[in-house]
Design a protein around this motif. Sequence first.
Motif, PDB file in Angstrom:
ATOM      1  N   TYR A  36      39.791  67.701  -5.575  1.00 22.56           N
ATOM      2  CA  TYR A  36      39.760  66.602  -6.528  1.00 22.56           C
ATOM      3  C   TYR A  36      38.631  65.669  -6.138  1.00 22.56           C
ATOM      4  O   TYR A  36      38.004  65.853  -5.094  1.00 22.56           O
ATOM      5  CB  TYR A  36      41.101  65.851  -6.505  1.00 22.56           C
ATOM      6  N   SER A  37      38.402  64.665  -6.962  1.00 19.00           N
ATOM      7  CA  SER A  37      37.336  63.714  -6.637  1.00 19.00           C
ATOM      8  C   SER A  37      37.582  63.058  -5.285  1.00 19.00           C
ATOM      9  O   SER A  37      36.647  62.722  -4.563  1.00 19.00           O
ATOM     10  CB  SER A  37      37.217  62.660  -7.729  1.00 19.00           C
ATOM     11  N   ARG A  38      38.842  62.898  -4.914  1.00 21.34           N
ATOM     12  CA  ARG A  38      39.148  62.259  -3.640  1.00 21.34           C
ATOM     13  C   ARG A  38      38.890  63.198  -2.454  1.00 21.34           C
ATOM     14  O   ARG A  38      38.925  62.764  -1.300  1.00 21.34           O
ATOM     15  CB  ARG A  38      40.597  61.781  -3.612  1.00 21.34           C
ATOM     16  N   SER A  39      38.628  64.470  -2.715  1.00 19.26           N
ATOM     17  CA  SER A  39      38.378  65.432  -1.636  1.00 19.26           C
ATOM     18  C   SER A  39      37.103  65.133  -0.871  1.00 19.26           C
ATOM     19  O   SER A  39      36.869  65.698   0.185  1.00 19.26           O
ATOM     20  CB  SER A  39      38.319  66.854  -2.194  1.00 19.26           C
ATOM     21  N   TYR A  40      36.263  64.267  -1.413  1.00 18.36           N
ATOM     22  CA  TYR A  40      35.035  63.880  -0.745  1.00 18.36           C
ATOM     23  C   TYR A  40      35.268  62.820   0.333  1.00 18.36           C
ATOM     24  O   TYR A  40      34.354  62.503   1.098  1.00 18.36           O
ATOM     25  CB  TYR A  40      34.021  63.318  -1.744  1.00 18.36           C
TER      26      TYR A  40
END
Length: 127
Positions: A105-109
């Motif tokens: 997800y975008s938060r995986s960064y």
Amino acid sequence: QVQLVESGGGLVQAGDSLRLSCAASGRTFGNYAMGWFRQAPGKEREFVAAISWSGGSTYYAESVKGQFTISRDNAKNTVYLQMNSLKPEDTAVYYCAASRSGGLYSRSYYFEEYDYWGQGTQVTVSS
């Protein structure tokens, strides 16, 4: 609980390749998304790459796209980071991390997304 142990770091010359490995304990490795981060001296920890639980999705930092490849072997409880054409600016301690989310997800960064971390392996690239 997942324990992660990185290996494969070392001292190389610019242009060389290295493959980092991260071995995970536990029978639920296949449920976790996995990530690689790195931290250079005096700098914040930064995202490098991530892979979903199945290996079907991958994310890369712009700075390593086309240069690094993340992969995983769930049968061996291991995630890899193939690093090619290494540059002095790739010098850092490299950490692998596991996320219970499973998918990407975008938060995986962001490092806050990850629940378990290894101790890191040093990669030094000389010019």
